[in-house]
Design a protein around this motif. Sequence first.
Motif, mmCIF file in Angstrom:
data_model
loop_
_atom_site.group_PDB
_atom_site.id
_atom_site.type_symbol
_atom_site.label_atom_id
_atom_site.label_comp_id
_atom_site.label_asym_id
_atom_site.label_seq_id
_atom_site.Cartn_x
_atom_site.Cartn_y
_atom_site.Cartn_z
ATOM 1 N N ASP A 123 20.995 54.751 -41.882
ATOM 2 C CA ASP A 123 22.337 54.246 -42.193
ATOM 3 C C ASP A 123 23.168 55.301 -42.908
ATOM 4 O O ASP A 123 24.372 55.428 -42.677
ATOM 5 N N TYR A 124 22.507 56.061 -43.798
ATOM 6 C CA TYR A 124 23.191 57.086 -44.590
ATOM 7 C C TYR A 124 22.403 58.392 -44.516
ATOM 8 O O TYR A 124 21.174 58.384 -44.542
ATOM 9 N N LEU A 125 23.144 59.492 -44.457
ATOM 10 C CA LEU A 125 22.518 60.818 -44.427
ATOM 11 C C LEU A 125 23.169 61.704 -45.480
ATOM 12 O O LEU A 125 24.396 61.840 -45.514
ATOM 13 N N LYS A 173 17.879 48.933 -45.489
ATOM 14 C CA LYS A 173 18.764 50.080 -45.398
ATOM 15 C C LYS A 173 17.917 51.343 -45.377
ATOM 16 O O LYS A 173 16.896 51.416 -46.061
ATOM 17 N N LYS A 174 18.384 52.329 -44.612
ATOM 18 C CA LYS A 174 17.683 53.615 -44.547
ATOM 19 C C LYS A 174 18.626 54.736 -44.956
ATOM 20 O O LYS A 174 19.763 54.801 -44.482
ATOM 21 N N ILE A 175 18.117 55.622 -45.810
ATOM 22 C CA ILE A 175 18.896 56.776 -46.235
ATOM 23 C C ILE A 175 18.020 58.019 -46.160
ATOM 24 O O ILE A 175 16.858 57.986 -46.563
ATOM 25 N N ALA A 176 18.574 59.092 -45.594
ATOM 26 C CA ALA A 176 17.833 60.349 -45.442
ATOM 27 C C ALA A 176 18.467 61.430 -46.313
ATOM 28 O O ALA A 176 19.694 61.594 -46.321
ATOM 29 N N PHE A 177 17.630 62.143 -47.045
ATOM 30 C CA PHE A 177 18.041 63.326 -47.788
ATOM 31 C C PHE A 177 17.432 64.522 -47.071
ATOM 32 O O PHE A 177 16.212 64.686 -47.049
ATOM 33 N N SER A 178 18.263 65.349 -46.479
ATOM 34 C CA SER A 178 17.765 66.406 -45.590
ATOM 35 C C SER A 178 16.994 67.495 -46.326
ATOM 36 O O SER A 178 16.186 68.194 -45.717
ATOM 37 N N ASP A 197 21.746 77.072 -38.770
ATOM 38 C CA ASP A 197 23.179 77.374 -38.740
ATOM 39 C C ASP A 197 23.989 76.125 -38.386
ATOM 40 O O ASP A 197 23.470 75.003 -38.385
ATOM 41 N N HIS A 198 25.262 76.316 -38.094
ATOM 42 C CA HIS A 198 26.173 75.196 -37.841
ATOM 43 C C HIS A 198 25.647 74.278 -36.738
ATOM 44 O O HIS A 198 25.619 73.052 -36.905
ATOM 45 N N ASP A 199 25.248 74.863 -35.617
ATOM 46 C CA ASP A 199 24.758 74.042 -34.508
ATOM 47 C C ASP A 199 23.495 73.268 -34.896
ATOM 48 O O ASP A 199 23.323 72.105 -34.495
ATOM 49 N N ASP A 200 22.610 73.913 -35.671
ATOM 50 C CA ASP A 200 21.386 73.239 -36.118
ATOM 51 C C ASP A 200 21.721 72.038 -36.999
ATOM 52 O O ASP A 200 21.099 70.969 -36.885
ATOM 53 N N LEU A 201 22.697 72.201 -37.884
ATOM 54 C CA LEU A 201 23.076 71.120 -38.789
ATOM 55 C C LEU A 201 23.710 69.957 -38.034
ATOM 56 O O LEU A 201 23.449 68.787 -38.336
ATOM 57 N N VAL A 202 24.548 70.275 -37.058
ATOM 58 C CA VAL A 202 25.147 69.225 -36.240
ATOM 59 C C VAL A 202 24.055 68.461 -35.490
ATOM 60 O O VAL A 202 24.087 67.224 -35.385
ATOM 61 N N THR A 203 23.069 69.188 -34.981
ATOM 62 C CA THR A 203 21.954 68.549 -34.273
ATOM 63 C C THR A 203 21.207 67.583 -35.185
ATOM 64 O O THR A 203 20.877 66.457 -34.786
ATOM 65 N N VAL A 204 20.928 68.016 -36.405
ATOM 66 C CA VAL A 204 20.229 67.157 -37.366
ATOM 67 C C VAL A 204 21.029 65.882 -37.626
ATOM 68 O O VAL A 204 20.483 64.774 -37.642
ATOM 69 N N ALA A 205 22.329 66.028 -37.822
ATOM 70 C CA ALA A 205 23.180 64.864 -38.093
ATOM 71 C C ALA A 205 23.199 63.906 -36.901
ATOM 72 O O ALA A 205 23.166 62.678 -37.075
ATOM 73 N N LYS A 206 23.239 64.461 -35.712
ATOM 74 C CA LYS A 206 23.233 63.600 -34.521
ATOM 75 C C LYS A 206 21.911 62.861 -34.369
ATOM 76 O O LYS A 206 21.871 61.707 -33.944
ATOM 77 N N ALA A 208 19.883 61.925 -36.825
ATOM 78 C CA ALA A 208 19.858 60.867 -37.830
ATOM 79 C C ALA A 208 20.865 59.761 -37.499
ATOM 80 O O ALA A 208 20.650 58.599 -37.841
ATOM 81 N N ASN A 209 21.957 60.152 -36.830
ATOM 82 C CA ASN A 209 22.946 59.196 -36.330
ATOM 83 C C ASN A 209 23.325 58.165 -37.394
ATOM 84 O O ASN A 209 23.285 56.946 -37.144
ATOM 85 N N ALA A 210 23.656 58.658 -38.581
ATOM 86 C CA ALA A 210 23.965 57.764 -39.699
ATOM 87 C C ALA A 210 25.142 56.858 -39.355
ATOM 88 O O ALA A 210 26.269 57.320 -39.192
ATOM 89 N N LYS A 211 24.868 55.563 -39.260
ATOM 90 C CA LYS A 211 25.881 54.615 -38.780
ATOM 91 C C LYS A 211 26.997 54.413 -39.796
ATOM 92 O O LYS A 211 28.135 54.121 -39.430
ATOM 93 N N LYS A 212 26.657 54.556 -41.079
ATOM 94 C CA LYS A 212 27.636 54.195 -42.103
ATOM 95 C C LYS A 212 28.315 55.404 -42.743
ATOM 96 O O LYS A 212 29.529 55.413 -42.900
ATOM 97 N N LYS A 213 27.539 56.416 -43.123
ATOM 98 C CA LYS A 213 28.194 57.550 -43.785
ATOM 99 C C LYS A 213 27.294 58.777 -43.802
ATOM 100 O O LYS A 213 26.076 58.657 -43.938
ATOM 101 N N VAL A 214 27.924 59.950 -43.688
ATOM 102 C CA VAL A 214 27.262 61.244 -43.861
ATOM 103 C C VAL A 214 27.872 61.920 -45.079
ATOM 104 O O VAL A 214 29.097 62.074 -45.166
ATOM 105 N N PHE A 215 27.020 62.303 -46.024
ATOM 106 C CA PHE A 215 27.462 63.024 -47.220
ATOM 107 C C PHE A 215 27.045 64.488 -47.081
ATOM 108 O O PHE A 215 25.881 64.777 -46.813
ATOM 109 N N LEU A 216 27.975 65.405 -47.275
ATOM 110 C CA LEU A 216 27.679 66.829 -47.135
ATOM 111 C C LEU A 216 27.610 67.485 -48.509
ATOM 112 O O LEU A 216 28.534 67.357 -49.324
#
Length: 460
Positions: free
Chosen positions: A204-206, A178-183, A408-417, A419-427
């Motif tokens: 898997d998780y971001l 399993k892989k988890i990223a803490f930004s 900003d918002h666009d930068d954060l969306v880019t980061v999430a994409k 990482a492409n967390a397949k299971k869950k993104v925690f904000l």
Amino acid sequence: MKLTFWGAAQQVTGSMHLLEIDHYKILIDCGLDYEKETYQEDNEVFPFDPSSINLVILTHAHIDHSGNLPTLVRLGFEGQILCTAPTADLTSILLFDSVELFLRKQSRKPRTKRGNFSGPKPLYLHKHVMDTIDRFVSIAFNKPFRINGDISLTFIPVGHLLGAAAAILTINEHGEEKKIAFSGDIGRENYPVLVKPEPLPQVDYLVCEATYGGRYHTKDQTLEERLVKEITEACVKTPGRLIIPAFSIGRTQSLVFALNQIFNKKLLPPIQIFVDSPMALKATDVYRKHHNLVNQEAKDFYKTMGDEFEFEHLAYVHTTKESKDVSNYLDPCIIISSAGMLEGGRIQDHLYYNIQNYYCTILFIGYCAKGTLGNKLLRGESIVRIKDREMMVYATIRQTDLLSGHGDHDDLVTVAKQANAKKKVFLVHGEEKSLLSLASALTDENYNVAIPEKGQVFDL
């Protein structure tokens, strides 16, 4: 595997997340939560036994991510603290400064009849900071570090601050990887001195910060243009002074480099600039020490023009006497001083003597948390309390986001994409409106998004 959110949950400060793999406990960041009036007392109590934590991973040096580490050590933590080399150096500076702030805050309270201070006791002292520094282990960027037979860590540069990293954990749990990223905190492209954020690997998780969710940085004006405009208005057209509250670590170095470029290009007449922050002096030396990690623009400038942080008409203020002399400087000038939210440091002296000066402009270049003096000025309060005195606000209050260290918002969306967390993104690390805006955008991209509450537990 279990993940519990103990800090920066539905707020910005106090980052602290607990990851449990079988009986091995990893704490990701251990920051001060200073959004409450009684923050010293609140930060002293952990929702877990500090001695039960096996390891701490520190994403970067800022106090809302690192500031409670000495308390953790004081209360029994005996493990290692993994971070990058610049993060170790910058965190050391910030933690020693925190002790001084605690002691000053205590000394301002009236004494009891027995002569003792009545204010809250410091969260920690110099000894606890030294014990904390002894636990730092420096890890290089982009090189997997094996924590044990089942867990490895990789730091990815994210540009928010020198040494700032996203922490990528690869975990083998009962034969399943399993892989988890803490930004950590995500930076932005084309920021003075700092590298742009590198793409995160697929996980898997971001766990992603959301400070600027739903908000967009100014794009129709460059930092150079805005600084020239503000300096012209405050110091050239009118013979006044421009006070810029700036965090000593990170923001000040980027601002000084930007001003160096402006005056090197002769876009403005010579104006005296004072950097009034002892901590900024120490931090600037750390930037010089780790010059291999600054961005290419800064490296090229160094090769052709010399030190990015030294130029004519720039003076670093060392002593308290020199700081008082700055207050008596009568010609137009720029004063850069800390702290950025105006809650302590020499900036309060400059405000005290200038908040009622019609020929003074105060330019905010960073985030100010709710309840801080900086936030009150930005909200337009006409009377504020500075050094135990109620004062009318006559100075001009200005703000720009062009030196914000957060994407900003666009930068954060880019980061999430990425990482492409397949299971869950925690904000995390955001105010309610920002969290909801980013959650909505990521849900539209078909990500499974959660906004954890403090203390909420997730099985991964």
